[in-house]
Design a protein around this motif. Structure first.
Motif, PDB file in Angstrom:
ATOM      1  N   PRO A 184     -95.702  -8.888  30.150  1.00 13.38           N
ATOM      2  CA  PRO A 184     -95.024  -9.947  30.922  1.00 13.38           C
ATOM      3  C   PRO A 184     -93.561 -10.105  30.554  1.00 13.38           C
ATOM      4  O   PRO A 184     -92.750 -10.524  31.376  1.00 13.38           O
ATOM      5  CB  PRO A 184     -95.840 -11.208  30.565  1.00 13.38           C
ATOM      6  N   GLU A 185     -93.186  -9.767  29.304  1.00 12.83           N
ATOM      7  CA  GLU A 185     -91.787  -9.914  28.911  1.00 12.83           C
ATOM      8  C   GLU A 185     -90.899  -8.831  29.496  1.00 12.83           C
ATOM      9  O   GLU A 185     -89.681  -8.918  29.407  1.00 12.83           O
ATOM     10  CB  GLU A 185     -91.667  -9.893  27.381  1.00 12.83           C
ATOM     11  N   THR A 186     -91.486  -7.801  30.112  1.00 17.57           N
ATOM     12  CA  THR A 186     -90.690  -6.722  30.713  1.00 17.57           C
ATOM     13  C   THR A 186     -90.543  -6.893  32.219  1.00 17.57           C
ATOM     14  O   THR A 186     -90.109  -5.953  32.897  1.00 17.57           O
ATOM     15  CB  THR A 186     -91.333  -5.361  30.422  1.00 17.57           C
ATOM     16  N   ALA A 187     -90.896  -8.047  32.743  1.00 19.95           N
ATOM     17  CA  ALA A 187     -90.782  -8.288  34.188  1.00 19.95           C
ATOM     18  C   ALA A 187     -89.318  -8.586  34.542  1.00 19.95           C
ATOM     19  O   ALA A 187     -88.951  -9.699  34.923  1.00 19.95           O
ATOM     20  CB  ALA A 187     -91.690  -9.444  34.607  1.00 19.95           C
ATOM     21  N   VAL A 188     -88.474  -7.581  34.400  1.00 19.79           N
ATOM     22  CA  VAL A 188     -87.039  -7.689  34.648  1.00 19.79           C
ATOM     23  C   VAL A 188     -86.645  -6.563  35.591  1.00 19.79           C
ATOM     24  O   VAL A 188     -87.412  -5.612  35.798  1.00 19.79           O
ATOM     25  CB  VAL A 188     -86.250  -7.596  33.323  1.00 19.79           C
ATOM     26  N   PRO A 189     -85.455  -6.641  36.196  1.00 16.45           N
ATOM     27  CA  PRO A 189     -85.053  -5.568  37.123  1.00 16.45           C
ATOM     28  C   PRO A 189     -85.032  -4.177  36.512  1.00 16.45           C
ATOM     29  O   PRO A 189     -85.208  -3.187  37.225  1.00 16.45           O
ATOM     30  CB  PRO A 189     -83.649  -6.005  37.550  1.00 16.45           C
ATOM     31  N   GLU A 190     -84.812  -4.071  35.188  1.00 10.71           N
ATOM     32  CA  GLU A 190     -84.762  -2.747  34.573  1.00 10.71           C
ATOM     33  C   GLU A 190     -86.092  -2.011  34.640  1.00 10.71           C
ATOM     34  O   GLU A 190     -86.146  -0.816  34.376  1.00 10.71           O
ATOM     35  CB  GLU A 190     -84.305  -2.865  33.119  1.00 10.71           C
ATOM     36  N   ARG A 191     -87.166  -2.715  34.956  1.00  8.79           N
ATOM     37  CA  ARG A 191     -88.455  -2.037  35.090  1.00  8.79           C
ATOM     38  C   ARG A 191     -88.403  -0.958  36.167  1.00  8.79           C
ATOM     39  O   ARG A 191     -89.106   0.052  36.092  1.00  8.79           O
ATOM     40  CB  ARG A 191     -89.550  -3.056  35.420  1.00  8.79           C
ATOM     41  N   TRP A 192     -87.553  -1.150  37.182  1.00  2.41           N
ATOM     42  CA  TRP A 192     -87.463  -0.162  38.256  1.00  2.41           C
ATOM     43  C   TRP A 192     -86.794   1.129  37.798  1.00  2.41           C
ATOM     44  O   TRP A 192     -86.781   2.116  38.531  1.00  2.41           O
ATOM     45  CB  TRP A 192     -86.693  -0.754  39.438  1.00  2.41           C
ATOM     46  N   LEU A 193     -86.231   1.124  36.596  1.00  2.92           N
ATOM     47  CA  LEU A 193     -85.608   2.336  36.074  1.00  2.92           C
ATOM     48  C   LEU A 193     -86.606   3.262  35.390  1.00  2.92           C
ATOM     49  O   LEU A 193     -86.214   4.321  34.896  1.00  2.92           O
ATOM     50  CB  LEU A 193     -84.506   1.963  35.066  1.00  2.92           C
ATOM     51  N   TYR A 194     -87.873   2.880  35.337  1.00  4.66           N
ATOM     52  CA  TYR A 194     -88.849   3.694  34.621  1.00  4.66           C
ATOM     53  C   TYR A 194     -88.981   5.093  35.224  1.00  4.66           C
ATOM     54  O   TYR A 194     -89.156   6.073  34.493  1.00  4.66           O
ATOM     55  CB  TYR A 194     -90.215   3.002  34.612  1.00  4.66           C
ATOM     56  N   LEU A 195     -88.907   5.206  36.536  1.00  2.00           N
ATOM     57  CA  LEU A 195     -89.007   6.519  37.170  1.00  2.00           C
ATOM     58  C   LEU A 195     -87.830   7.404  36.758  1.00  2.00           C
ATOM     59  O   LEU A 195     -88.006   8.591  36.455  1.00  2.00           O
ATOM     60  CB  LEU A 195     -89.053   6.365  38.688  1.00  2.00           C
ATOM     61  N   GLY A 196     -86.635   6.831  36.745  1.00  2.00           N
ATOM     62  CA  GLY A 196     -85.479   7.594  36.285  1.00  2.00           C
ATOM     63  C   GLY A 196     -85.599   7.987  34.827  1.00  2.00           C
ATOM     64  O   GLY A 196     -85.152   9.071  34.420  1.00  2.00           O
ATOM     65  N   THR A 197     -86.221   7.124  34.011  1.00  6.97           N
ATOM     66  CA  THR A 197     -86.420   7.455  32.605  1.00  6.97           C
ATOM     67  C   THR A 197     -87.343   8.654  32.443  1.00  6.97           C
ATOM     68  O   THR A 197     -87.117   9.523  31.587  1.00  6.97           O
ATOM     69  CB  THR A 197     -87.005   6.247  31.860  1.00  6.97           C
ATOM     70  N   ILE A 198     -88.393   8.729  33.256  1.00  8.24           N
ATOM     71  CA  ILE A 198     -89.318   9.858  33.171  1.00  8.24           C
ATOM     72  C   ILE A 198     -88.600  11.165  33.519  1.00  8.24           C
ATOM     73  O   ILE A 198     -88.800  12.196  32.859  1.00  8.24           O
ATOM     74  CB  ILE A 198     -90.521   9.611  34.103  1.00  8.24           C
ATOM     75  N   ILE A 199     -87.751  11.136  34.538  1.00  2.00           N
ATOM     76  CA  ILE A 199     -86.978  12.343  34.890  1.00  2.00           C
ATOM     77  C   ILE A 199     -86.028  12.710  33.754  1.00  2.00           C
ATOM     78  O   ILE A 199     -85.864  13.894  33.420  1.00  2.00           O
ATOM     79  CB  ILE A 199     -86.216  12.106  36.204  1.00  2.00           C
ATOM     80  N   TRP A 200     -85.417  11.721  33.130  1.00  2.50           N
ATOM     81  CA  TRP A 200     -84.512  11.970  32.010  1.00  2.50           C
ATOM     82  C   TRP A 200     -85.257  12.589  30.825  1.00  2.50           C
ATOM     83  O   TRP A 200     -84.795  13.542  30.210  1.00  2.50           O
ATOM     84  CB  TRP A 200     -83.853  10.653  31.629  1.00  2.50           C
TER      85      TRP A 200
END
Length: 440
Positions: free
Chosen positions: A293-309
């Motif tokens: 619940p503490e990660t419910a922030v806009p940066e969560r949408w960057l997870y897909l980009g993190t996997i590619i990185w």
């Protein structure tokens, strides 16, 4: 065969051999831009509607309010000089709010119209990546793959949609690299100096990227003397005073409230030289296995980009070695520029500033696609094994995926059983494919 029996094709009856590749390259570039533009503008509209037009990040809020003030001042007819713009923005790096204000004036609209125009410009970075691939001697299929991957980069799409400047900076760097690679050295010097001067008002570390990348084209020849003189003279007149001003302001900049940026680092800046424990944050963050619940922030949408990185990091060593050997294409210039940019990034912002890392992500993806020697199928097989290993670490680390010690052991056993089976299956499929190729 005698010369009299050789059939000659009259001139003008067939199109030139160079026309067809140029025409197909042009159509390919248009197709790549169309796909990237649809994605960028679509994400901007969706995010804007879902957030009711509110800025999601403090930086975006500052850009929005500063561009509004600049646009109002320009509408009232007051000419703004450098000092006035710096005073309105509250920073010596005022380029992005000024560009956003200019987009507002050109469109006659507000923040959404400015974001849309900037997203369209950011989409042209995919065309620049396409051109870099062709200039480096790659085929049109691989060039199209590079352009589409840059145009569909999840990180860049979201930064544009949130009203931030990373897509603009990445496109500017890619176009500058394309000019450095294709144009004469003197023209490349003039273009690079203009881009460096623009980056000093957008992000000074990107100017360092371009300046070091230009060194890959320097040759000790008479024809390169004019370009070298242009660089030295213009740098002494325009670039050096600006650099000294920015360097003097480094210790006065704040990363967070009360936390100086500095080169000595601090908890806020997560400088990796003084805080090496943040290296994992730099390589794997934002952690895509954190869904509490503490990660419910806009940066969560960057997870897909993190996997590619993360996947690109596994393929990076081989790709970087082959890119360094490419002195005629973009390879060595990109490696030099990335190294300088990464050094500045590590020495200042460090781990958690993923927006600063987005340029490195984009360039690493380009180099992996252009210079990785294996086929896509074999590369994907290796990436799956690498991501499975990262997943094992993530499962053990995350308190949300495996809350108890027994669940952690169970997950590790399942991964330890599935990964070897997948690896053996991939080896068998590869052997069968090579056998079929030899028979045909």
């Amino acid at each position: 065969m005698r010369a009299s029996t050789v059939l000659r094709t009259p001139a003008g009856t067939h199109p030139s051999k160079s026309e067809s590749p140029r025409r197909s390259s042009l159509w390919g570039a248009l197709a790549v831009f169309a796909a990237a533009a649809v994605l960028h503008v679509g994400v901007v509209l969706v995010v804007h509607s879902q957030t009711n037009g509110d800025a999601l990040f403090p930086d975006a809020q500052g850009y929005k309010s500063a561009s509004d003030m600049i646009a109002v001042a320009w509408r009232n007819g007051s000419p703004l000089e450098t000092r006035s713009l710096s005073g309105l923005v509250g920073s010596a790096v005022w380029g992005y709010p000024a560009i956003m204000a200019l987009c507002r004036l050109l469109t006659g609209g507000g923040w959404l119209s400015a974001k849309t125009v900037l997203a369209l410009f950011a989409a042209t970075g995919a065309v620049a990546a396409y051109g870099l691939a062709l200039t480096s001697g790659r085929g049109r299929k691989r060039a199209a793959a590079v352009g589409l991957m840059v145009g569909a980069s999840p990180s860049l799409l979201l930064w544009d949609a949130w009203g931030l400047k990373d897509g603009l900076i990445t496109s500017l760097v890619l176009w500058s690299l394309l000019v450095q690679t294709r144009a004469r050295f003197s023209i490349a010097c003039v273009s690079t100096l203009l881009s460096i001067h623009a980056c000093l008002y957008l992000r000074p570390a990107a100017a360092l990227f371009l300046g070091v990348a230009l060194l890959a084209r320097v040759r000790f020849r008479r024809g390169y003397l004019a370009g070298s003189l242009i660089v030295v003279g213009a740098a002494a007149l325009f670039i050096l005073p600006r650099l000294m001003t920015l360097f003097g302001l480094v210790d006065s900049l704040e990363v967070r409230g009360g936390t100086r940026l500095g080169f000595t680092g601090g908890y806020g800046s997560e400088n990796l030289l003084n805080h090496p424990q943040y290296l994992v944050t730099l390589l794997l963050g934002p952690f895509p296995w954190e869904f509490g619940p503490e990660t419910a922030v806009p940066e969560r949408w960057l997870y897909l980009g993190t996997i590619i990185w993360i996947a690109s990091l596994f393929l990076a060593p081989t790709a970087l070695r082959r890119a360094w050997a490419d002195t005629s294409g973009v390879g060595r210039a990109a490696v030099l520029g990335m190294s300088a940019y990464a050094a500045a990034y590590i020495a200042t912002f460090g781990g958690a500033f993923y927006r600063q890392r987005s340029l490195l992500e984009c360039m690493l993806i380009i180099l992996v696609v252009l210079y990785f020697p294996l086929s896509p199928a074999r590369a994907m097989m290796r990436i799956q094994v690498w991501l499975a290993g990262i997943a094992a670490v993530a499962v053990v680390h995350s308190p949300h995926l495996t809350p108890t010690i027994w669940s952690k052991w169970l997950a590790v056993c399942v991964i330890g059983l599935v990964v070897p089976l997948a690896f053996v299956y991939g080896l068998r499929q590869g052997a069968a494919r090579r056998f079929r190729e030899r028979r045909t």
